[in-house]
Scaffold this motif. Structure first.
Motif, PDB file in Angstrom:
ATOM      1  N   LEU A 100       0.835  -1.193   0.000  1.00 18.20           N
ATOM      2  CA  LEU A 100       0.000   0.000   0.000  1.00 18.20           C
ATOM      3  C   LEU A 100       0.878   1.254   0.000  1.00 18.20           C
ATOM      4  O   LEU A 100       0.639   2.188  -0.774  1.00 18.20           O
ATOM      5  CB  LEU A 100      -0.935   0.001   1.209  1.00 18.20           C
ATOM      6  N   LEU A 101       1.914   1.258   0.832  1.00 18.37           N
ATOM      7  CA  LEU A 101       2.838   2.401   0.872  1.00 18.37           C
ATOM      8  C   LEU A 101       3.656   2.501  -0.410  1.00 18.37           C
ATOM      9  O   LEU A 101       3.882   3.596  -0.927  1.00 18.37           O
ATOM     10  CB  LEU A 101       3.767   2.298   2.091  1.00 18.37           C
ATOM     11  N   VAL A 102       4.107   1.369  -0.927  1.00 23.36           N
ATOM     12  CA  VAL A 102       4.884   1.366  -2.173  1.00 23.36           C
ATOM     13  C   VAL A 102       4.054   1.937  -3.316  1.00 23.36           C
ATOM     14  O   VAL A 102       4.534   2.777  -4.086  1.00 23.36           O
ATOM     15  CB  VAL A 102       5.393  -0.057  -2.508  1.00 23.36           C
ATOM     16  N   GLU A 103       2.811   1.512  -3.423  1.00 20.80           N
ATOM     17  CA  GLU A 103       1.959   2.019  -4.502  1.00 20.80           C
ATOM     18  C   GLU A 103       1.676   3.510  -4.319  1.00 20.80           C
ATOM     19  O   GLU A 103       1.776   4.284  -5.272  1.00 20.80           O
ATOM     20  CB  GLU A 103       0.656   1.226  -4.560  1.00 20.80           C
ATOM     21  N   HIS A 104       1.329   3.908  -3.097  1.00 22.48           N
ATOM     22  CA  HIS A 104       1.028   5.323  -2.848  1.00 22.48           C
ATOM     23  C   HIS A 104       2.231   6.205  -3.153  1.00 22.48           C
ATOM     24  O   HIS A 104       2.121   7.187  -3.902  1.00 22.48           O
ATOM     25  CB  HIS A 104       0.579   5.535  -1.403  1.00 22.48           C
ATOM     26  N   TYR A 105       3.378   5.864  -2.581  1.00 21.32           N
ATOM     27  CA  TYR A 105       4.550   6.723  -2.765  1.00 21.32           C
ATOM     28  C   TYR A 105       5.162   6.566  -4.147  1.00 21.32           C
ATOM     29  O   TYR A 105       5.835   7.475  -4.624  1.00 21.32           O
ATOM     30  CB  TYR A 105       5.566   6.503  -1.642  1.00 21.32           C
ATOM     31  N   GLY A 106       4.896   5.453  -4.818  1.00 24.18           N
ATOM     32  CA  GLY A 106       5.290   5.324  -6.217  1.00 24.18           C
ATOM     33  C   GLY A 106       4.563   6.356  -7.068  1.00 24.18           C
ATOM     34  O   GLY A 106       5.153   7.006  -7.934  1.00 24.18           O
ATOM     35  N   VAL A 107       3.279   6.546  -6.797  1.00 24.91           N
ATOM     36  CA  VAL A 107       2.493   7.559  -7.516  1.00 24.91           C
ATOM     37  C   VAL A 107       2.979   8.964  -7.153  1.00 24.91           C
ATOM     38  O   VAL A 107       3.096   9.833  -8.025  1.00 24.91           O
ATOM     39  CB  VAL A 107       0.977   7.389  -7.225  1.00 24.91           C
ATOM     40  N   VAL A 108       3.287   9.194  -5.872  1.00 26.62           N
ATOM     41  CA  VAL A 108       3.808  10.504  -5.444  1.00 26.62           C
ATOM     42  C   VAL A 108       5.098  10.824  -6.198  1.00 26.62           C
ATOM     43  O   VAL A 108       5.272  11.932  -6.723  1.00 26.62           O
ATOM     44  CB  VAL A 108       4.048  10.533  -3.914  1.00 26.62           C
ATOM     45  N   LEU A 109       6.007   9.847  -6.271  1.00 29.26           N
ATOM     46  CA  LEU A 109       7.274  10.074  -6.979  1.00 29.26           C
ATOM     47  C   LEU A 109       7.058  10.195  -8.483  1.00 29.26           C
ATOM     48  O   LEU A 109       7.727  10.994  -9.147  1.00 29.26           O
ATOM     49  CB  LEU A 109       8.269   8.961  -6.643  1.00 29.26           C
ATOM     50  N   ARG A 124       9.992   4.832 -14.140  1.00 25.16           N
ATOM     51  CA  ARG A 124      10.507   3.831 -13.199  1.00 25.16           C
ATOM     52  C   ARG A 124       9.503   3.617 -12.053  1.00 25.16           C
ATOM     53  O   ARG A 124       9.342   2.502 -11.577  1.00 25.16           O
ATOM     54  CB  ARG A 124      11.857   4.290 -12.643  1.00 25.16           C
ATOM     55  N   PHE A 125       8.814   4.678 -11.648  1.00 27.41           N
ATOM     56  CA  PHE A 125       7.852   4.547 -10.555  1.00 27.41           C
ATOM     57  C   PHE A 125       6.459   4.160 -11.053  1.00 27.41           C
ATOM     58  O   PHE A 125       5.668   3.606 -10.295  1.00 27.41           O
ATOM     59  CB  PHE A 125       7.804   5.834  -9.727  1.00 27.41           C
ATOM     60  N   ALA A 126       6.153   4.431 -12.307  1.00 27.36           N
ATOM     61  CA  ALA A 126       4.845   4.071 -12.861  1.00 27.36           C
ATOM     62  C   ALA A 126       4.760   2.585 -13.169  1.00 27.36           C
ATOM     63  O   ALA A 126       3.688   1.987 -13.055  1.00 27.36           O
ATOM     64  CB  ALA A 126       4.572   4.876 -14.125  1.00 27.36           C
TER      65      ALA A 126
END
Length: 190
Positions: free
Chosen positions: A150-159, A174-176
């Motif tokens: 959940l954190l990886v997906e959320h902060y992946g979108v933030v980045l 890379r984050f998408a």
């Protein structure tokens, strides 16, 4: 009952049912369960941008627990998050709460919350370059290593959003990728 509640998307019904369950815990003296329900209903309000209600229930959850309780940090973080999003609490008070969270996180060896409270610190201090640097180099790899999806997906979108805004498509992609691959795996349409 909580599992059934969480599968519903009907916010008013969810809220009403949480409050009914909270009353039941009060009737039976189930303090641990009541604190957990306070936290969960607070998160429901946070997700629905009802920040004042969210902060109130996070505070109730904190007040129902000892600071040494493992779930106290989660409620404190939710409280800081809701107050920040509401925008009515002074930065000084928010930073004091963040410092309390950092101290408790360090004393309880909770690396996850150390990272989250550090991000709150940089965000509230308006040091956004350091916020994104810390997120990318410290927090995000830690969340990924621990499997906190959940954190990886959320902060992946933030980045992703951050690098799109900077027109750095290579880093944005890379984050998408992981988020796109999740939907690629989950959906089996024609």
């Amino acid at each position: 009952m909580i599992i059934q509640l969480e599968q519903s998307e009907d916010h008013p019904t969810l809220s009403q049912e949480y409050h009914r369950l909270i009353e039941m815990t009060e009737d039976y003296g189930l303090e641990h369960q009541k604190a957990m329900l306070y936290h969960n209903v607070a998160y429901l309000y946070l997700r629905n941008a009802e920040y004042q209600k969210a902060s109130g229930f996070y505070k109730k959850s904190m007040d129902a627990r000892e600071k040494s309780h493992p779930n106290y940090l989660g409620s404190l973080e939710g409280y800081v998050n809701a107050l920040t999003k509401e925008g009515k609490t002074s930065k000084e008070k928010l930073l004091t709460l963040v410092e309390q969270g950092l101290d408790l996180s360090k004393s309880s060896n909770s690396s996850t919350f150390v990272h989250i409270f550090m991000m709150h610190y940089y965000f509230l201090s308006n040091v956004m370059d350091r916020y994104y640097e810390y997120l990318e180099e410290e927090a995000f790899p830690y969340f990924k290593e621990k499997g906190y999806m959940l954190l990886v997906e959320h902060y992946g979108v933030v980045l992703f959003d951050y690098y799109m805004e900077k027109n750095d498509m290579e880093r944005a992609n890379r984050f998408a990728g992981p988020v796109i691959n999740k939907f690629r795996r989950n959906n089996q349409f024609v």
